[in-house]
Structure formats: structure tokens, C-alpha cells
Scaffold this motif. Structure first.
Motif, short mmCIF file in Angstrom:
data_model
loop_
_atom_site.label_atom_id
_atom_site.label_comp_id
_atom_site.label_asym_id
_atom_site.label_seq_id
_atom_site.Cartn_x
_atom_site.Cartn_y
_atom_site.Cartn_z
N TYR A 188 -8.89 3.02 -9.95
CA TYR A 188 -9.90 3.51 -9.02
C TYR A 188 -10.62 2.35 -8.33
N HIS A 189 -10.96 1.31 -9.09
CA HIS A 189 -11.72 0.21 -8.50
C HIS A 189 -10.84 -0.66 -7.61
N GLN A 190 -9.56 -0.82 -7.98
CA GLN A 190 -8.66 -1.66 -7.17
C GLN A 190 -8.27 -0.98 -5.86
N HIS A 191 -8.17 0.35 -5.88
CA HIS A 191 -7.63 1.05 -4.71
C HIS A 191 -8.61 2.07 -4.13
N GLN A 192 -9.90 1.89 -4.37
CA GLN A 192 -10.87 2.90 -3.94
C GLN A 192 -10.84 3.12 -2.43
N LYS A 193 -10.87 2.04 -1.66
CA LYS A 193 -10.85 2.18 -0.20
C LYS A 193 -9.53 2.76 0.28
N ALA A 194 -8.43 2.32 -0.34
CA ALA A 194 -7.12 2.84 0.07
C ALA A 194 -6.99 4.32 -0.26
N LEU A 195 -7.61 4.74 -1.37
CA LEU A 195 -7.59 6.16 -1.73
C LEU A 195 -8.37 6.98 -0.70
N GLU A 196 -9.49 6.45 -0.25
CA GLU A 196 -10.33 7.18 0.69
C GLU A 196 -9.68 7.33 2.05
N CYS A 197 -8.88 6.34 2.46
CA CYS A 197 -8.27 6.41 3.79
C CYS A 197 -6.83 6.89 3.75
N GLY A 198 -6.32 7.26 2.56
CA GLY A 198 -5.00 7.85 2.47
C GLY A 198 -3.85 6.87 2.37
N LEU A 199 -4.14 5.58 2.22
CA LEU A 199 -3.06 4.61 2.06
C LEU A 199 -2.46 4.67 0.67
N VAL A 200 -3.24 5.15 -0.27
CA VAL A 200 -2.77 5.35 -1.65
C VAL A 200 -3.01 6.80 -2.03
N GLU A 201 -1.99 7.45 -2.57
CA GLU A 201 -2.10 8.84 -3.02
C GLU A 201 -1.86 8.90 -4.52
#
Length: 1265
Positions: free
Chosen positions: A882-895
């Protein structure tokens, strides 16, 4: 000017006419007063007597609360009554769970019934008095044209207008209070004239039930939050409920009971028990019933549970009519339209009343037809073979009771829920699940395993309302089953209960509507006071009752009787449009809710993918190399590849396929698998099933262990042609990895299986185990399943192909473009789900996807979807991910994707709340998990939809705000919506229609609000000048504009493409407030401009109101003021309908709505001609001021009096002035169109308040630059 009435002569002025009542001391009023006094004394006497009896013997309500619990078995000699409900792991949308009731008994008395009848007579006598006053008002009235439409009579009863008005005023107020109080307490009125008593003595019971509702507005304004706080203090949530009075029935054996919402409740002395009989909690309990019931036991149980039927009876037309008309809405309409009838507004009032009656008749007809349709679903009687007193007898299905043993026959629609204790059946459960594929049901095991009808026991349960296609196979004797539930307690009864008594959902506008009503009432009160002041200032000869009724006309227009209907009208049109697309609705109110959906959950197999699975082949073991075992190539059976014998035997036997005639039925995967082998299934007589290859090879299937969602496996015990015993087991590749000996597995087992899944394959794994020859047949059958399914030897992977539907990509793209988050909830593995999600566009091509799974220590580990532990990738913990990919999760780069196992672990932590809206795929989900995740979205404050085929997702479909089942049925009890053509685009159509319906409803709402705001100012201005427009003007306002344009607004089609914005659901939100108040403000500005234009004319002479008589309103329209007020505000009003139908991004352009274009265009052209044409008989119908009203020898009594008092004649309104007025009006209309399009709807058509402010700023910037 029109032809004003010249008669009749008042009866008090006609010597030949006799006035019946001269004063309140005459015989008529005294008779009415005597009746009132008699009624009052009688009713108060009974209430004092009732109070005395209550104090003498105080009666407290009996409290009854039921919730989920677990009962022990009820043996055949027991007649205990169970008032609890089985607890299962399944989650159901059950309106009866956790029900809290307060029951009070009441006793009939002759005196009380007499008092109640007297109350009914009092109600009727108000109607009679209204008829009397109206007869007096219109007796011998004249009808001689539009300006002489029966305006007044000769007052033969009361002699004069003043006396008649006073009588009407008193009757109106008293009846308004009476009917309002009666309707608000309609469930209690009769009980006021019954004596409270103990339940054992009662003739009726009054049942109070706690309301069950869900509020769908998480983020609310300060006003709504304040209203909630006040409401909680005044009426605590635990005290909010509804009342229902129910008659008590007594059985032949003396048992008292009553039916509440279809459930039977027994009265035991002064206590309540819910009537239910629990036949068994574990499977072995049902085998104790194998001998059947005695006749005496059956009669005792029948006395408890009653007839095996859904106790629903359609209301009679009289009951339906009373239920429809006796509501606050219709009482308000009644008392307001009576004002219209009395105030010389007879024909328009009759027209509006006719429309209301037609609307009510349509509602009554629709409701009655719906009840008849439900009655057809509930009414079913058949003959049943039942074992009673050790003998088989044929009885009516309504007489069977829980615990009965019955024979199951072919082609039989089941009348109750049953558990099979001998034999097997093939059933069609489409009536309950929407899935038309035949399902096989098997004999329940005689074990201590826990029985759950809709859980592990479903494969042994025959559900009420489903059809048995084939009872037994050739080796079966008679198929026997034990009745577990009857009537409303059956699965069919539970589903119908959800239809008959649906859960209430409060939308944001439901909470805001009372606030709007309060604000309108405050505004109406202010207008009422101002109107009285204005009428006093004019000096007109008007009595106080006339002033009051003119002020009430303002209140009536501000509080339109059609306002509550406006919020529903768009949904009714949407229902008809959805029908044309093959989408049927059981609950139209859910359509508007669908317009606010933010998350839409999808089942995978049969929903996102094609219904059929194609069997690809198998991939078994290859040669052993230095690293160990390896996989061989994929072998396709239909291409003649050389598949090893062990794999063939496993495919031929490890299934639950059976034969229905010449057709193989069962799980579709297993049917395709077995058919690919090419063997034959033989269901032998008095011997186990067998399969053979058509020549010499024959395998006997001694025992099947059915597929279990928890185990994720199914297995069979097989005897080969040499007499050796084998166990074949198939299931998910993850589960088989745990059950197989690690030595038998290839090193890259998991990687290969996941690779196939990532390539879109549905992957199963097959293993086996040898039991040898030494065990006896009975010993083999007694081996526990846990022991059989261990230390297996891996055979092969079984591969199926399941491709997405052609329109799945289009549907997902439409949803994502519409800012709706599509989510996959599947029972399949995550890799296959990932493949389908990518293919249909649910997961973006560039997005990286992490899969979360739980290890043996319940730790959640996250890895890239294509990675396996053997690749050396270090798994991430949830916090690290969650902490490593928080921004990517929010913008859909990581699912993210999670398995059911990981999901259940996450739910015990706080992480699930953080990850809920970033997880895209939920894999290996059981039906219970699907319900749970749907409920989590609901609890998270979002509107959630669910789409499935109605199989193992029925619970989720019912619990979602808008569930849509892809089913062939016209209407399914599975979910609120059913798509007959099974198109995955149906959810998109539902959202389009939902958004359009919500926007249409709000447009109609704003139109009626503007009706009140516009014509309240219109009336105030009229009272300021002392004028009232003519009859034709009123006809075109209330009879033409409101009805034609109101209807035309509802036929706008939804937009073809889902926009990024959702329509507002707030009546008090910035968009609606800006739209209404902005349009109203500009309307007032241009109205003032029109009045100033009029006042500045040299030929203008102010209307001499002091020479008028207020009661003769038809004479008050012959002036310039009426012309300016009417045309200015009429053009503005009809243009409101046009601008509110613009459509924004939710409906098609107003120019594509030909109904409103024709209606609006016709009225614009007609009114323009009326205003601009020279005086003629045509323009005189509207009393246009182009005519010279104030001329010598004027026919207007007011202008004649003015000239007699020394006033001079004046000219009519010139063409130049009327043209200037018309141009001013057109400028105003252009202004409000510009305001609505640019400001209210926004430059980018986004509905948030921030966007609205931004639009305003951008507009100001543009204007300044």
C-alpha cells in the motif's frame, strides 16, 4: 370582453323563490349541530369508558423479537413451536430477520362498533355538506361561453354569497382537520373504539413493527444533518415503525393465530410464538423421519403451521381504491380542489379532478394487476403421495406438513421444500435462480453433518417452486423426500416475501423532500400574509372569506398537489423503455437509484464470458529430467491424441453427470468433459452407475462426493474391470497441489497452471489414489472423504476455454467512461479472471496487477499476477504494498486482485476498508463471499450494482441496490431487474435509463416548483393591482401548460453514451438551487421591466380596484395589468419546461423531444399571435388589452362605475407597446435559457458544487475579458 353572466337572480331578491336557511338558528343548522353534539357525546362517553377499563386492567404490549439462531431437531412425536430461525453462513435479504414486534390485543364491543360506525357517518356527512354548499353555489347558474361558465347560482339554500361562504369556510376547516387526522391514524382509528385486552381474549391484534430501511445519502448537507438530529431526538430510530391491525383466527383445535407479512404467529395465553417446525439440523435427523408421520401427528403439526400455501390474497378493488385514495396526498388534493369547485372555478376544477381520478384509476389498476400476477405465482395446488400411518395416501398439497415423507414424481412443480432421503432427481431451478441448466439433486448422506438448505445441503434439497424433470434413475426405487418447510417458510416464500415487503431505501431526495415542503410552507405563509395586506390596500369590496380563498389559491399553487408524483414520473417512462430492450423490473423505484451507481460488480462465467465452455484437452506428465517430473504437451481428445488410460478413466468417472432422456445434464464443465471422452453412461437397475467405452472397458462409479465450495474438490470411488478400487479427485489446481503427493507433481506445476489461466483457460487438476483389491465393498464406502482425498497422485491438468462475450469490452468501456467502477467477483481462479478482465477492458493494458493470497499461517502476501514463488520474487506484505504503490493504486496504474481466502483474512483487519475501492478482481469467491463484498460496498456508502446469471450469485443480486440477472424469464424473483436477452450491455442500458430517469424526475420537480414560485408572484401582483385574469387564461395555465408540458418533459430519451458525471440526487444541491432560483430571479427582473414599461405609457390608466367586487373575479381581467402579468409570466412558465428539458449529459437534446417541441412551439406561436394580433373575437377570449376596455358605455361593471365617479375613458394597448412587451419577454426567455445552459448545467456539465463555482468563475472571467 366576453359575455358576463347576467343571472340568475339571487333567491333572497326573488319573491317567487324561498330561501331554506336564513340563519344558524334555523332547523337545518340546528339539526347538524345536534348531530355533532350527539356524535361528540357518544364518542367521548366510549373513550371515558375505555379509559376506565384500561386503568382498571392495565394492558401492556407483548414484546416479541426474533433473530437468527439455531434450533434442535423436532422429533416425530413433538409438537413444539419454534420461534427462531436457523443460522447459516449464508447471508439473505430477509425482511423478517431481526424483526421486532409489539403486539397489543383488542376486544370488540357493541358500543365500540357503534361509535366507529358513527365516525364513518361523520366522514360521509362532511361530503354531504360539501355537496349541499356546492349545490347552493351553482343552482340555476348560467353557461354562456368562456366568460360565463356557471360562475354563481341563486343561493336557494343559504340565500346569499356571504352566508354560503361562512358555512363553507367552517365546513372546509373542520373536514380538513377530520380527514387529515383520520388518514394519519388510519391504522389506529378502529382500535380507538375497541377495548385493550390480553391476547387470549382478543379479537384483533395491533402489530407494531420496527421499520427496516437503508439511507442512501452518506454525504449530506448541514440542513439534512440538522433534520436528522431533530428527528432522532423527536422520534428515536428504535421507535420508528408502522402499525397493522390483524384479525385473530382460531383453528378447529382451538389454536389462536394471526398472519403478519405472510408469517404465522401463534398465541399461547399472553405470549407470541412464530409457527415453525424444525425437522432437522443434521442430515441424520431426516432419516429418523423415514417412517413418516401418524395422522394424529400430522394434524397437530397442521394446527401449528397451517396450510402449505403462500398466504397472499389480492385486495378487492374496493380495498385497493381505499388504500390509494386514503392518503395524505389525496386528502390534500381533495381539500384543495374543493376550494376550486366552490370558488366559481367549476370546469377547470372538474378537469383537474378528472385527471387526478384517471391517475388514481391507473395506479389502482396497475396495483391490482400486479397483485393478481403475484397471486398466480403464489397459488399452486397439486396432489401428493404422503406416508401417513405407514400407508401411502394421496392428499392435497395444502395439507402436507414439515416431517412428512412424500414420493417425488417426474415433471412435478414442487409445492414445498424437501430433502431427498432416497434416490436422485434432475431439476430445473430457473424459477428461483434464473439459470435454465438442469441441476442434479442427490440423496442426503446419513451423517452428523450440519444441514444448510442454501449452503452445503443445497445439492440434496428440492426447493419449492422449482420443477422436477426426472425423479430417479433406472437403478433407483421410488424417490423419497422429507418435507422441511411449507408455505412462507420455503425458499419460494422467502423470495416472494422480498417482493411483497421490500426493504425501504431512502434516497437523498427522500430526506430532503420534507425540508423542501417546510420551506415552501414558510414561503406560502409569507405570501398568504402579503396577499391579505395587498387586498386590503386595493379597497375592493371583498368579504374576508373571499380574501381567504384567494390567499389559499396561492398556497395551492406553491404546494402543488402533483409535486410528489414529479419525483416518480421519470421512472415510469424508463420502465417502459427498458421493457422494449428486454429488461424487466419488479421494483421501478430502483431505476433512479441505478442512476447513482458508482461500483458495478460482475460475475465472470456466463456473464462477462460466453455461456459455454470449450473443452481444450489435458496436459499430463512428460518425461523425468534432471530437475524432476515435467509436463507433457497439451493433448486434445477430439484430435485423436494419445491420452494415457488413467487420464481417460478420470475424465470418464470423476463427475456428477446424469442422463435426462438421451441428454446429459449436470455441471456444464463436467458435461463437456465427459462428452469429450466419448464414453457412455449407464444408469443401471439396482446397481451403481457405470461408464463404458463401447467395447470392453467398463468402470463402476460406487460413490460420489459432490463438489464442495469450501473444499474446492469433488471425488468418486471407482471399481475397474479387474475389481480394483480407485479414487479419482478433481478440483482447483491450487487445492490439488495441497492434496497431491509432492513427488507426483512437476516442479513447474503451479507456474504452468497459472500460465494456462493467464492465457484464459479454466484450469482444473486431476489426481487419483489406489485403494487396491483387499478392502470389502462396504469398507470402501465407509472411508471418510478427508481420508480419500489425501496423498493423491497427480494425473493431469484439465483445460477449458472460456472467451469473453463480444460486447463485454464495449460494456466495460462504457462503464469506465461513465465513471462507474466495474469489478469482477468470480468463483474461478484469479489468473483466468485476470485474462478476462484484460480482454474485456476491465483492467487497463498498461496496468500492473498484484494478487493477494493467504498462506497457511493466514498471512497476506502480494505478488505480481504472473509471478510464482519459484521465480524468486519476494512477496510484499499489505502495508508495504500500500505504501509503495499508493499513488499508482489511486490513478489505476496498479490494480489488485484477492482470493476468497485472503479476503476473509483482510476482513478481520482494518486494511480491507483501505483496499475496498482499489481491488479489481475478487477470485475464488463462494456465494457467501459474493454477498459479503456486495454488502461491504453498501456499508461503505456507495450505490452498488450487481450483474450475474442468477446461479451462485442470487444472494448478491438481491442485496445489491440494483441487481440485474441475465435470465430468460420475463421477470425474475432473483433480482430487481432481469435481462431477457442476457446482454452484458444491459447494465449500461440500466444506468443510462437510471440517470435519465433521475434527471427527468428532477426536471419535472423543478417545473412544478417554478409553477408555484412563478404564479405566487403572479397572484401577489394581481392582488396588488386588484385584478384577476380571465377564465381562458386560467384554463391555459392549469389545463394546457401544466398537463401538456408536464407530460412532454417525461418522454425525453436518455443519452446514448454514459457521461462522466452522475445526475445530482439532491433537491437542495447547488445545481438545482442555481437552476430554480436563477431562472426565478431573471423572470422577476423582466416582469418588473414589463410593469415599468406599462406604467410609463401615457395612455395607461390604473385599474380602479375600489369599484370592483372581489367575489366576481371574472370581471377583474379587463385591464392592462392582467395582460402584462399573464403574457409575461405565461411565456416565462412554459419556457421553464423547455429549459429544464435541455438534457445536460444525461438525456438527449430537447430538440430531439418532438412532443415538447410541438407543445412548446405551438404555445409560443399561439400566445404570440394572441398578444400581437389586433382586437378580434379570438383575442377577446383572453381579454387582451388591445381591446378598449375603458370606453364609453363599457360593458365592464368596474369601468362603468369608474366613469360614473368622474373617470375618463382611456385607449387600448397599442401595437407598438404590445410589440415592445413581446420583445422584452423574448429577451427574458433568452436570458433564462442562457443561464440554464451555461451556468446551471455548467460549461463542462459536471455536477459537483466545486465545478459549479468554477463555471461561474470562468463565466465571469469571459465576461470581463
Amino acid at each position: 370582453m366576453g359575455k358576463y353572466p347576467s343571472g340568475p337572480v339571487l333567491c333572497s331578491e326573488d319573491p317567487s323563490c324561498y330561501v331554506l336557511i336564513h340563519s344558524l338558528t334555523d332547523w337545518g343548522p340546528l339539526l347538524v349541530f345536534s348531530f355533532w353534539g350527539c356524535a361528540f357525546v357518544t364518542l367521548m362517553t366510549f373513550q371515558l369508558y375505555r379509559r376506565f377499563q384500561t386503568l382498571k386492567r392495565p394492558i401492556k404490549p407483548v414484546l416479541y423479537k426474533e433473530g437468527p439462531s439455531f434450533d434442535g431437531p423436532l422429533h416425530s412425536n413433538s409438537t413444539n413451536v419454534i420461534n427462531k430461525v436457523k443460522a447459516t453462513k449464508e447471508t439473505h435479504l430477509d425482511v423478517d430477520s431481526d424483526r421486532e414486534l409489539q403486539i397489543t390485543g383488542y376486544l370488540h364491543t357493541a358500543f365500540g362498533e357503534f361509535c366507529y360506525i358513527m365516525c364513518c357517518v361523520v366522514s360521509l356527512h362532511w361530503i354531504a355538506l360539501f355537496i349541499l354548499t356546492l349545490f347552493d353555489t351553482y343552482n340555476q347558474c348560467e353557461v354562456g361561453g368562456i366568460d360565463n361558465l356557471c360562475f354563481y347560482g341563486n343561493y336557494v339554500i343559504f340565500g346569499s354569497y356571504g352566508f354560503n361562504a361562512m358555512i363553507f369556510f367552517v365546513i372546509w376547516w373542520l373536514s380538513a382537520v377530520w380527514f387529515t387526522g383520520w388518514v394519519m391514524n388510519h391504522n389506529r382509528v378502529h382500535n380507538w373504539f375497541r377495548l385493550p385486552c390480553s391476547l387470549s381474549q382478543a379479537h384483533v391484534v395491533n402489530v407494531w413493527a420496527l421499520d427496516q430501511r437503508e439511507v442512501l445519502s452518506a454525504n449530506v448537507s448541514y440542513i439534512i444533518d440538522l433534520v436528522r438530529t431533530i428527528k432522532r431526538k423527536l422520534v428515536p430510530p428504535a421507535s420508528r415503525g408502522h402499525f397493522e391491525t390483524i384479525h385473530i383466527t382460531r383453528t378447529a383445535q382451538g389454536q389462536q393465530f394471526f398472519l403478519f407479512r405472510g408469517q404465522r404467529y401463534l398465541i399461547k395465553e399472553n405470549s407470541i410464538q412464530r409457527a415453525s417446525i424444525n425437522v432437522g439440523n443434521v442430515f441424520s435427523d431426516f432419516y429418523q423421519c423415514e417412517a413418516g408421520l401418524t395422522q394424529h401427528e400430522a394434524e397437530q403439526r397442521f394446527d401449528i403451521v397451517g396450510q402449505n400455501e403462500i398466504p397472499f390474497r389480492p385486495e378487492s378493488l374496493i380495498q385497493t381504491t381505499c388504500a390509494e385514495l386514503f392518503s395524505l396526498f389525496h386528502v390534500y388534493q381533495l381539500i384543495m380542489y374543493i376550494l376550486w369547485f366552490w370558488n366559481s372555478y367549476l370546469f377547470v376544477a372538474a378537469l383537474m379532478s378528472l385527471i387526478v381520478c384517471l391517475s388514481a384509476a391507473i395506479t389502482i389498476y396497475t396495483r391490482h394487476r400486479s397483485q393478481l400476477s403475484i397471486a398466480k405465482l403464489t397459488k399452486y395446488v397439486t396432489q401428493v403421495d404422503v406416508l401417513r400411518d405407514q400407508k401411502w395416501c394421496n392428499i392435497d398439497s395444502r395439507k402436507i406438513v414439515p416431517g412428512d415423507v412424500i414420493k417425488v414424481s417426474d415433471d412435478w412443480l414442487l409445492p414445498c421444500d424437501l430433502v431427498i432421503i432416497r434416490g436422485s432427481c434432475i431439476c430445473n431451478e430457473s424459477a428461483l435462480t434464473g439459470e435454465a441448466t438442469p441441476v442434479q439433486k442427490y440423496q442426503a448422506p446419513n451423517t452428523r453433518g450440519v444441514y444448510q438448505a442454501e449452503g452445503k445441503g443445497s445439492r440434496h434439497t428440492l426447493f419449492s417452486g422449482t420443477r422436477v424433470l426426472q425423479a430417479g434413475s433406472r437403478q433407483d426405487r421410488d424417490v423419497l423426500a422429507v418435507v422441511t418447510a411449507t408455505g412462507m417458510s420455503t425458499s419460494k416464500g422467502n423470495l416472494l416475501s422480498a417482493i411483497l415487503y421490500p426493504e425501504q431505501m431512502l434516497f437523498k431526495y427522500d430526506e430532503e423532500l420534507p425540508v423542501v415542503v417546510i420551506l415552501l410552507l414558510l414561503y406560502a405563509f409569507v405570501c398568504f400574509i402579503i396577499a391579505i395586506i395587498f387586498m386590503d390596500m386595493t379597497g375592493a369590496q371583498t368579504i374576508w372569506v373571499t380574501k381567504w380563498i384567494y390567499c389559499m389559491a396561492i398556497v395551492n399553487q406553491i404546494m402543488s398537489p402533483l409535486l410528489p408524483v414529479a419525483l416518480e414520473i421519470g421512472q415510469l417512462q424508463a420502465v417502459e423503455r427498458l421493457k422494449k430492450r428486454g429488461i424487466f423490473s419488479l421494483n421501478p423505484s430502483r431505476i433512479a437509484i441505478a442512476g447513482k451507481i458508482r461500483v458495478f460488480c460482475f460475475d465472470k462465467t456466463g456473464t462477462l464470458t460466453k455461456e459455454g465452455l470449450d473443452f481444450i484437452g489435458v496436459q499430463g506428465l512428460g518425461e523425468r529430467n534432471e530437475q524432476g517430473l515435467t509436463f507433457g504437451p497439451v493433448m486434445a481428445l477430439n484430435k485423436g491424441d494419445d491420452v494415457d488410460v488413467l487420464t481417460i478413466h478420470g475424465l470418464a468417472t470423476c463427475h456428477a453427470v446424469s442422463k435426462y432422456g438421451s441428454q446429459y445434464v449436470g455441471n456444464e464443465v463436467e458435461v463437456k468433459m465427459f462428452q469429450a471422452v466419448g464414453w457412455e453412461l449407464v444408469e443401471g437397475l439396482n446397481e451403481p452407475d457405470a461408464v463404458y467405452d463401447g467395447s470392453s472397458e467398463k468402470l463402476k462409479i460406487l460413490k460420489r462426493h459432490e463438489f464442495d465450495h469450501t473444499r474446492a474438490t469433488m471425488s468418486v470411488i471407482v471399481q475397474d474391470s479387474e475389481g480394483a478400487y480407485l479414487v479419482f479427485c478433481k478440483g482447483s489446481f491450487e487445492r490439488l497441489q495441497q492434496l497431491c503427493s509432492q513427488k507426483s507433481l512437476p516442479k513447474d506445476y503451479l507456474k504452468m497452471a497459472q500460465m494456462h489461466a493467464l492465457d484464459g483457460c479454466y484450469v482444473l487438476s486431476l489426481g487419483y489414489r489406489k485403494l487396491g483389491h483387499d478392502l470389502a465393498f462396504e469398507e470402501v464406502l465407509e472411508i471418510p472423504r478427508d481420508m480419500l482425498e489425501t496423498e493423491l497422485q497427480f494425473i493431469s491438468l484439465i483445460l477449458f476455454r472460456n472467451e469473453p462475450k463480444a460486447d463485454s469490452y464495449v460494456a466495460m468501456k462504457a462503464l469506465k467512461d461513465g465513471e462507474v467502477r466495474p469489478v469482477m467477483v468470480t468463483g474461478d481462479n484469479a489468473q483466468c479472471g485476470y485474462y478476462i478482465a484484460r480482454q474485456c477492458g476491465m483492467v487497463a493494458p498498461h496496468a500492473q496487477l498484484f494478487l493477494g493470497d493467504a498462506d497457511d499461517h493466514s498471512r497476506i502476501l502480494w505478488m505480481p499476477m504472473s509471478a510464482v514463488p519459484e521465480d524468486g520474487f519476494e512477496p510484499l506484505k499489505t502495508a508495504d504494498l500500500y505504501h509503495q504503490h499508493q499513488k499508482a493504486l489511486e490513478c489505476g496504474l496498479v490494480e489488485l486482485a484477492v482470493t476468497g481466502k485472503a479476503f476473509n483474512v483482510l476482513c478481520k483487519t482494518e486494511w480491507m476498508e483501505n483496499l475496498l475501492f482499489v481491488i479489481r478482481i475478487y477470485a475464488r469467491f463462494s456465494p457467501e463471499d459474493k454477498v459479503r463484498i456486495t454488502k461491504m460496498y453498501r456499508d461503505g456508502g456507495v450505490i452498488v450494482g450487481m450483474c450475474g446469471d442468477g446461479g451462485n450469485d442470487c444472494g448478491a443480486l438481491r442485496i445489491a441496490h440494483a441487481g440485474i440477472a441475465l435470465s430468460e424469464a420475463d421477470a425474475s424473483v432473483v433480482s430487481p431487474f432481469t435481462s431477457k436477452d442476457k446482454s452484458i450491455l444491459s447494465p449500461v442500458d440500466l444506468l443510462r435509463e437510471g440517470r435519465g430517469a433521475l434527471h427527468t424526475s428532477f426536471a419535472c420537480y423543478k417545473f412544478l416548483i417554478m409553477y408555484g414560485l412563478t404564479f405566487s408572484i403572479f397572484k401577489l401582483c394581481s392582488y396588488w393591482y386588484g385584478v384577476i385574469v380571465c377564465q381562458m387564461s386560467f384554463l391555459f395555465i392549469d389545463g394546457v401548460a401544466v398537463l401538456s408540458l408536464g407530460y412532454a418533459m417525461t418522454v425525453s430519451q436518455p443519452e446514448e453514451v454514459l457521461g462522466k458525471a452522475r445526475p445530482t440526487s439532491s433537491l437542495l444541491g447547488p445545481l438545482n438551487m442555481a437552476s430554480v432560483l436563477g431562472v426565478w430571479f431573471f423572470n422577476m427582473i423582466f416582469l418588473i421591466g414589463g410593469l415599468y414599461l406599462m406604467a410609463g405609457q401615457p395612455d395607461y390608466v390604473k385599474w380602479p380596484a375600489k369599484y370592483s367586487h372581489g367575489a366576481s373575479w371574472w370581471t377583474l381581467g379587463d385591464n392592462w395589468e392582467s395582460t402584462v402579468l399573464f403574457f409575461t409570466m405565461y411565456f416565462q412558465f412554459i419556457t421553464c419546461a423547455f429549459v429544464f428539458t435541455f438534457g445536460s449529459s444525461f438525456r438527449k437534446s430537447v430538440f430531439l423531444n418532438w412532443v415538447i417541441m410541438v407543445s412548446y412551439g405551438s404555445l409560443m406561436i399561439l400566445m404570440s399571435l394572441v398578444l400581437l394580433l389586433p382586437p378580434s373575437g379570438f383575442t377577446n377570449l383572453w381579454h387582451v388589452a388591445s381591446e378598449q376596455f375603458n370606453k364609453v358605455n363599457s360593458s365592464s361593471p368596474v369601468w362603468s362605475s369608474y366613469q360614473e365617479a368622474g373617470g375618463s375613458p382611456s385607449a387600448g394597448m397599442s401595437f407598438n407597446l404590445r410589440l415592445q412587451l413581446w420583445l422584452l419577454i423574448m429577451s427574458g426567455l433568452a436570458t433564462i435559457m442562457l443561464w440554464q445552459k451555461v451556468c446551471a448545467e455548467g460549461i463542462r456539465k459536471i455536477e459537483s458544487s466545486n465545478s459549479w463555482v468554477l463555471n461561474m468563475c470562468m463565466l465571469c472571467t469571459r465576461l470581463c475579458s
